[in-house]
Design a protein around this motif. Structure first.
Motif, short mmCIF file in Angstrom:
data_model
loop_
_atom_site.label_atom_id
_atom_site.label_comp_id
_atom_site.label_asym_id
_atom_site.label_seq_id
_atom_site.Cartn_x
_atom_site.Cartn_y
_atom_site.Cartn_z
N SER A 155 0.84 -1.20 0.00
CA SER A 155 0.00 0.00 0.00
C SER A 155 0.88 1.26 0.00
CB SER A 155 -0.97 -0.01 1.18
OG SER A 155 -0.26 -0.16 2.37
N GLY A 156 2.01 1.20 0.66
CA GLY A 156 2.92 2.36 0.65
C GLY A 156 3.47 2.63 -0.73
N MET A 157 3.81 1.56 -1.46
CA MET A 157 4.33 1.74 -2.82
C MET A 157 3.29 2.35 -3.73
SD MET A 157 6.38 -1.87 -3.04
CE MET A 157 6.60 -1.95 -4.80
N SER A 158 2.05 1.87 -3.63
CA SER A 158 1.06 2.48 -4.53
C SER A 158 0.73 3.90 -4.09
CB SER A 158 -0.17 1.60 -4.71
OG SER A 158 -0.73 1.29 -3.49
N ALA A 159 0.80 4.17 -2.80
CA ALA A 159 0.57 5.55 -2.35
C ALA A 159 1.66 6.48 -2.89
CB ALA A 159 0.55 5.61 -0.82
N ARG A 160 2.89 5.99 -2.91
CA ARG A 160 3.99 6.79 -3.47
C ARG A 160 3.72 7.13 -4.93
NH1 ARG A 160 9.77 5.71 -2.19
NH2 ARG A 160 9.92 5.59 0.04
N LEU A 161 3.27 6.12 -5.66
CA LEU A 161 3.05 6.36 -7.08
C LEU A 161 1.90 7.35 -7.29
CD1 LEU A 161 4.25 5.51 -9.78
CD2 LEU A 161 2.40 3.85 -9.99
N ARG A 162 0.83 7.17 -6.54
CA ARG A 162 -0.31 8.11 -6.66
C ARG A 162 0.12 9.52 -6.35
NH1 ARG A 162 -3.21 4.37 -3.62
NH2 ARG A 162 -4.30 3.04 -5.08
N PHE A 163 0.88 9.63 -5.26
CA PHE A 163 1.31 10.96 -4.85
C PHE A 163 2.20 11.58 -5.93
CE2 PHE A 163 3.88 14.10 -2.65
CZ PHE A 163 2.92 14.76 -1.91
N ALA A 164 3.11 10.76 -6.46
CA ALA A 164 4.04 11.26 -7.49
C ALA A 164 3.27 11.72 -8.73
CB ALA A 164 5.04 10.17 -7.85
N ILE A 165 2.24 10.99 -9.09
CA ILE A 165 1.43 11.38 -10.26
C ILE A 165 0.73 12.70 -9.99
CG2 ILE A 165 -0.59 10.80 -11.67
CD1 ILE A 165 0.14 7.81 -11.16
N ALA A 166 0.10 12.76 -8.82
CA ALA A 166 -0.74 13.94 -8.54
C ALA A 166 0.08 15.21 -8.42
CB ALA A 166 -1.53 13.70 -7.27
N ILE A 167 1.31 15.06 -7.92
CA ILE A 167 2.07 16.26 -7.61
C ILE A 167 3.07 16.59 -8.72
CG2 ILE A 167 3.99 15.23 -6.31
CD1 ILE A 167 2.90 17.42 -4.10
N SER A 168 2.95 15.86 -9.85
CA SER A 168 3.94 15.98 -10.91
C SER A 168 4.00 17.37 -11.51
CB SER A 168 3.63 14.96 -12.00
OG SER A 168 2.29 15.11 -12.41
N ARG A 169 2.87 18.01 -11.56
CA ARG A 169 2.92 19.38 -12.05
C ARG A 169 2.30 20.28 -11.03
NH1 ARG A 169 1.55 19.99 -18.33
NH2 ARG A 169 0.16 21.58 -17.51
N ALA A 170 2.80 21.51 -10.96
CA ALA A 170 2.31 22.42 -9.95
C ALA A 170 0.84 22.74 -10.22
CB ALA A 170 3.14 23.69 -9.96
N HIS A 171 0.00 22.27 -9.31
CA HIS A 171 -1.41 22.67 -9.36
C HIS A 171 -1.52 23.90 -8.50
CE1 HIS A 171 -2.40 18.79 -10.98
NE2 HIS A 171 -1.63 18.25 -10.07
N GLN A 172 -2.35 24.81 -8.91
CA GLN A 172 -2.50 25.98 -8.05
C GLN A 172 -3.23 25.60 -6.77
OE1 GLN A 172 -4.79 29.36 -9.13
NE2 GLN A 172 -3.63 30.64 -7.71
N ILE A 173 -4.17 24.66 -6.90
CA ILE A 173 -4.90 24.22 -5.71
C ILE A 173 -4.84 22.70 -5.65
CG2 ILE A 173 -7.13 24.21 -4.53
CD1 ILE A 173 -7.83 26.69 -6.36
N LEU A 174 -4.20 22.18 -4.62
CA LEU A 174 -4.05 20.73 -4.50
C LEU A 174 -4.71 20.25 -3.21
CD1 LEU A 174 -2.71 18.13 -5.60
CD2 LEU A 174 -0.72 18.70 -4.20
N LEU A 175 -5.56 19.24 -3.35
CA LEU A 175 -6.26 18.68 -2.19
C LEU A 175 -5.72 17.27 -1.97
CD1 LEU A 175 -9.84 19.53 -3.54
CD2 LEU A 175 -8.39 21.02 -2.14
#
Ligand SMILES: Nc1ncnc2c1ncn2[C@@H]1O[C@H](COP(=O)(O)OP(=O)(O)OP(=O)(O)O)[C@@H](O)[C@H]1O
Ligand SMILES: [Mg+2]
Length: 247
Positions: A155-175
Motif C-alpha cells: 500500500s505504501g508503494m502504490s501511495a507513493r506512485l499516486r502521490f508522485a502522479i498527482a504532484i507531478s505538475r504544480a497545481h495551483q490548488i491541490l487537495l
C-alpha cells in the motif's frame, strides 16, 4: 478589526450544506422476502456538512482534521467540485486537483501504464504525461517495480506512485486526502518538502490527515471539522490542542 486582507483568495467556501442521498435497503435481498419488503422505500438524505465557510489564500497550506466520518473527505470533494452543495457555494480561482487514496488506478496494469492513466485522468495530454514520466518515476522511488502490475505493490508503494502522479505538475490548488499517511518516513519527508515548495510558489494545499505530526510539519493553518460543522479555523497548535482536548 484587522487591517485589510491583501492576500489573494484561491478558494472561497460560502456557507455550504452538503447532503448524500441514502437509499433505504430493506430485507429484499435476503430470504425473508415478503410483500412488505417489496414496498418502494423512500430515499432519505444525510446532511454531511452544515454551513461551512472559509477563505483560502495563495501560499497557504491548510490541514483538515476531525474524527472518522466528520466530513473531511466530503469537504474535499465539494471543493474539488465533485459534489454540489444543496446550500451555499464554492468558488475556486482554478480547477482544484484532488489526490485521494482511492484515485482510480488499475491494479492489473503496470505502474508505468498507471502513470499514463493517472496523468490522463488529471487532464494532461499523452505528450504531456510522456514528458512528465521520468520525474514521476523518479519521485515515486519505485523505479525497480514500475513494470510490475500495481496489485503486486504494497500500500505504501502504490501511495507513493499516486502521490508522485498527482504532484507531478504544480497545481495551483491541490487537495490531498490522507495520501501521506501510508508512506514511510523517507517518503513522507520528500512529500512534505514537495508540498512546501508548492505552497511557496503561491499554490494552496489542503491536507486531510489523522497524523497531527504531518499536519504540524506541513500546515500553517488548520480546519477542524466535527459532525459536519466547522469547529475551529486557525493556528495549527491551537486547533490541534482543542481537537485533542476533546477527542
Ligand atoms: N457516498 C455516501 N453516501 C452516503 N453517506 C456518505 C457517503 N460518503 C460519506 N457519507 C457520510 O458522510 C459523513 C462524512 O463522511 P466523510 O467521508 O466525509 O468523513 P471523513 O471525515 O472523511 O472520515 P474519515 O476520517 O473516516 O476519512 C459520514 O457520516 C459518512 O457516513
Ligand atoms: Mg475521509
Amino acid at each position: 478589526m484587522a487591517a485589510t486582507d491583501t492576500r489573494t483568495p484561491t478558494v472561497v467556501v460560502d456557507g455550504i450544506d452538503v447532503e448524500y442521498r441514502v437509499f433505504a435497503s430493506g430485507k429484499a435481498a435476503g430470504n425473508q422476502m415478503s410483500l412488505a419488503s417489496l414496498k418502494p422505500k423512500g430515499v432519505s438524505t444525510y446532511r454531511a456538512l452544515h454551513d461551512i465557510s472559509f477563505v483560502a489564500h495563495e501560499g497557504e497550506s491548510i490541514g483538515v482534521i476531525g474524527h472518522n466520518g466528520s466530513g473531511k473527505s466530503t469537504l474535499m470533494r465539494s471543493v474539488a467540485g465533485l459534489i454540489s452543495p444543496v446550500k451555499g457555494a464554492v468558488y475556486a480561482s482554478s480547477r482544484p486537483a484532488l489526490l485521494g487514496v482511492n484515485a482510480a488506478l488499475l491494479p492489473n496494469l503496470s505502474g508505468a501504464r498507471n502513470v499514463m492513466l493517472g496523468g490522463l485522468a488529471l487532464g494532461y495530454s499523452k505528450a504531456e504525461v510522456e514528458e512528465m514520466y521520468e520525474d514521476i518515476v523518479e519521485f515515486s522511488g519505485i523505479r525497480d517495480f514500475i513494470d510490475m502490475p500495481m496489485k503486486t505493490y504494497s500500500s505504501g508503494m502504490s501511495a507513493r506512485l499516486r502521490f508522485a502522479i498527482a504532484i507531478s505538475r504544480a497545481h495551483q490548488i491541490l487537495l490531498i486526502d490522507e495520501a501521506l499517511a501510508v508512506g514511510d518516513k523517507d517518503f513522507r519527508q520528500k512529500s512534505q518538502e514537495r508540498i512546501r515548495q508548492l505552497r511557496d510558489t503561491a499554490g494552496t494545499v489542503f491536507l486531510v490527515s489523522h497524523s497531527m505530526k504531518s499536519i504540524r510539519d506541513v500546515c500553517d493553518r488548520v480546519l477542524w471539522i466535527d459532525h459536519g460543522r466547522l469547529m475551529m479555523d486557525g493556528d495549527p497548535d491551537e486547533v490541534i490542542a482543542a481537537y485533542e482536548g476533546k477527542a
